[in-house]
Design an enzyme around this catalytic site. Structure first.
Site, PDB file in Angstrom:
ATOM      1  N   PHE A   9       0.859  -1.081   0.095  1.00 18.62           N
ATOM      2  CA  PHE A   9      -0.083   0.103  -0.080  1.00 18.62           C
ATOM      3  C   PHE A   9       1.021   1.147   0.170  1.00 18.62           C
ATOM      4  CE2 PHE A   9      -3.580   2.456   2.217  1.00 18.62           C
ATOM      5  CZ  PHE A   9      -4.506   2.348   0.841  1.00 18.62           C
ATOM      6  N   VAL A  12       2.590   3.053  -5.423  1.00 16.05           N
ATOM      7  CA  VAL A  12       1.658   2.113  -6.647  1.00 16.05           C
ATOM      8  C   VAL A  12       0.523   1.854  -5.939  1.00 16.05           C
ATOM      9  CG1 VAL A  12       1.891   0.647  -8.292  1.00 16.05           C
ATOM     10  CG2 VAL A  12       3.757   1.928  -7.767  1.00 16.05           C
ATOM     11  N   ARG A  43       2.018  -4.061   5.768  1.00 16.78           N
ATOM     12  CA  ARG A  43       2.977  -4.540   6.764  1.00 16.78           C
ATOM     13  C   ARG A  43       2.912  -3.824   8.153  1.00 16.78           C
ATOM     14  NH1 ARG A  43       8.400  -6.241   3.624  1.00 16.78           N
ATOM     15  NH2 ARG A  43       7.659  -4.338   2.287  1.00 16.78           N
ATOM     16  N   LYS A 100      10.009  -4.536 -11.134  1.00 15.31           N
ATOM     17  CA  LYS A 100      10.829  -5.129 -12.247  1.00 15.31           C
ATOM     18  C   LYS A 100      12.000  -5.567 -11.667  1.00 15.31           C
ATOM     19  CE  LYS A 100      10.723  -0.815 -10.361  1.00 15.31           C
ATOM     20  NZ  LYS A 100      10.497   0.457 -10.350  1.00 15.31           N
ATOM     21  N   GLU A 124       3.016  -5.220 -17.015  1.00 19.84           N
ATOM     22  CA  GLU A 124       3.005  -4.168 -18.064  1.00 19.84           C
ATOM     23  C   GLU A 124       3.634  -3.106 -17.247  1.00 19.84           C
ATOM     24  OE1 GLU A 124       2.087  -3.900 -21.389  1.00 19.84           O
ATOM     25  OE2 GLU A 124       3.235  -2.213 -21.039  1.00 19.84           O
ATOM     26  N   VAL A 127       7.882  -1.693 -16.610  1.00 19.83           N
ATOM     27  CA  VAL A 127       8.646  -1.023 -17.412  1.00 19.83           C
ATOM     28  C   VAL A 127       8.174  -0.083 -17.997  1.00 19.83           C
ATOM     29  CG1 VAL A 127      10.505  -1.213 -19.664  1.00 19.83           C
ATOM     30  CG2 VAL A 127       9.643  -3.326 -18.187  1.00 19.83           C
ATOM     31  N   LYS A 200      15.182  -3.126 -16.196  1.00 14.35           N
ATOM     32  CA  LYS A 200      14.037  -2.775 -17.238  1.00 14.35           C
ATOM     33  C   LYS A 200      14.559  -3.258 -18.478  1.00 14.35           C
ATOM     34  CE  LYS A 200      11.762   0.750 -14.378  1.00 14.35           C
ATOM     35  NZ  LYS A 200      11.849   2.225 -14.290  1.00 14.35           N
ATOM     36  N   GLY A 297       5.578   7.181 -10.876  1.00 13.84           N
ATOM     37  CA  GLY A 297       4.471   7.846 -10.297  1.00 13.84           C
ATOM     38  C   GLY A 297       3.279   7.099 -10.090  1.00 13.84           C
TER      39      GLY A 297
HETATM   40  N1  HSE Z   1      11.905   4.590  -9.705  1.00 11.89           N
HETATM   41  C1  HSE Z   1      11.591   4.328 -10.799  1.00 11.89           C
HETATM   42  C2  HSE Z   1      11.839   5.473 -11.602  1.00 11.89           C
HETATM   43  C3  HSE Z   1       9.975   3.936 -10.524  1.00 11.89           C
HETATM   44  O1  HSE Z   1      11.972   6.570 -11.314  1.00 11.89           O
HETATM   45  O2  HSE Z   1      11.550   5.245 -12.864  1.00 11.89           O
HETATM   46  C4  HSE Z   1       9.226   3.567 -11.856  1.00 11.89           C
HETATM   47  O3  HSE Z   1       9.768   2.284 -12.337  1.00 11.89           O
END
Ligand code: HSE
Length: 399
Positions: A9, A12, A43, A100, A124, A127, A200, A297
């Site tokens: 939580f 994302v 947690r 990732k 999805e 990346v 990625k 984000g």
């Molecule tokens: N920390 C990663 C970035 C988050 O800045 O792209 C998204 O994968």
């Protein structure tokens, strides 16, 4: 009506709960049936909020609830995320993930487990954040032999480099803002040292070339050595410095690496700024396709994960499992690739002409110069010549 569960939580996880609630009807139409949030695994305690009644701490409640069809893993890391993903798949639940690290390091194994249990494994959001990238690569470009993938794959570093170049912001201040905006990893070392972009790149290489690449084998340099002078000189040379992850077909092998590049303004990736990511895919039939959008984000990443939840529900009878390739593929060292190079050096124009005939140096506010070499040098040849010009930095030029 089916249920889904969210593991985690954070930035994302919260975004996913919000997007799934905001777009419930639209997502139900995509899934073919209504989807209800069953649980959010956490947690620690959270202050009272709209999803309070869904918070649980015991994963077995999800594992043992037959009405939960899909588990969205947005915890990050490879400890709990790996264990819960395995247990969910073995319990016959589809797993979707934006993690990732987990996909790059254990994705092939989790995909095999999904196949064994007849459920979907989708990622999805792992990346390119909110950019539809993996489905277009695997499905819309199915008629192509993919020859190269090259992308700005980390929002945090692109945000930092853009803020430094365009606003003259200090590195540490730009990083702090990226953290406050929820772009950076829990440990931002993974962003600034290129580790996140490396993971990625590994996922893209797996999907594009059918070779399961170990991210530990991808040579990786981040942005910590990029100086404000590089950004100033790159602008004077009509380009920009960006961190790129690249993976290219090289005969039967694959060449993959992550490092800062000089991108001439003529290339679309030079104007992908801030938290935006951009990925150029070169295919045998289509030519070059460039996909751009928010790379990090809360809601942008949730947008990708939510669509995976809906697809996993719709495809319960026909699971979706992207092919992450077989292990054992050969990775070629990037040092052998010939390139043009951007060089920052401390010397006069005569020294530049002597070492790099034809190069045209521009001088910046530090008294250093920047120039672009001819397209002839692999890294070892280049390094031999750098001493003659007091070379301080050298980045490949994106052709
Ligand atoms: N920390 C990663 C970035 C988050 O800045 O792209 C998204 O994968």
């Amino acid at each position: 009506m089916v249920k889904y569960a969210i593991l985690g939580f954070g930035v994302v996880g919260r975004g996913l709960a919000e997007v799934m609630a905001d777009q419930r009807e639209k997502l139900a139409a995509a899934a073919g049936e209504d989807m209800e949030l069953g649980y959010i695994l956490v947690r620690h305690d959270y202050p009272a909020g709209p999803f309070q009644d869904k918070l649980i701490r015991d994963f077995s409640l999800i594992e043992n609830d037959p009405s939960v069809a899909v588990v969205a893993e947005v915890i990050g890391g490879t400890d709990a995320a790996y264990e819960y993903s395995r247990r969910a798949l073995m319990a016959g639940k589809s797993v979707v993930s934006s993690n990732k690290q987990l996909v790059a390091e254990h994705g092939a194994e989790l995909a095999a487990l999904a196949r064994e249990h007849g459920v979907s494994y989708l990622f999805e959001g792992s990346v390119g954040g909110g950019i539809p990238l993996l489905r277009p690569l695997c499905r819309c470009l199915a008629a192509n032999r993919i020859d190269e993938i090259c992308g700005i794959l980390n929002g945090t570093t692109n945000y930092i480099l853009t803020a430094m170049a365009q606003k003259g912001q200090a590195y540490a201040d730009a990083l702090k803002t990226a953290q406050q905006l929820g772009y950076a990893e829990a440990d931002p070392t993974a962003d600034v040292e290129g580790i996140d972009a490396c993971r990625k790149t590994a996922i893209l290489a797996d999907l594009a070339f059918g070779v399961n690449v170990d991210p530990a084998d991808i040579p990786t340099r981040g942005i910590t050595a990029v100086a404000p002078a590089d950004l100033e000189l790159a602008q004077a040379l009509d380009g920009a410095v960006k961190l790129l992850g690249r993976a290219a077909r090289a005969g039967e092998a694959v060449c993959a690496f992550v490092e800062p590049h000089f991108i001439p303004q003529g290339h679309i990736l030079a104007s992908v700024n801030g938290v935006m990511n951009g990925c150029a895919i070169r295919g045998s039939a289509v030519g070059e396709v460039v996909l751009c959008g928010p790379g990090a984000g809360s809601h942008p990443t949730a947008s990708a994960v939510a669509a995976d939840v809906a697809d996993a529900v719709r495809h319960r009878a026909d699971p979706m499992i992207p092919d992450l390739g077989a292990p054992g593929g050969r990775l070629l060292p990037a040092d052998e690739l010939c390139s043009r190079w951007y060089v920052r050096a401390q010397c006069g124009p005569e020294a530049v002409s002597a070492a790099f005939p034809g190069a045209e140096p521009v001088y910046g506010s530090t008294g250093e110069c920047g120039f672009v070499t001819a397209a002839m040098l692999d890294r070892r040849q280049l390094e031999k010549k750098l001493a003659a010009v007091n070379g301080r930095a050298a980045y490949r030029v994106l052709a």
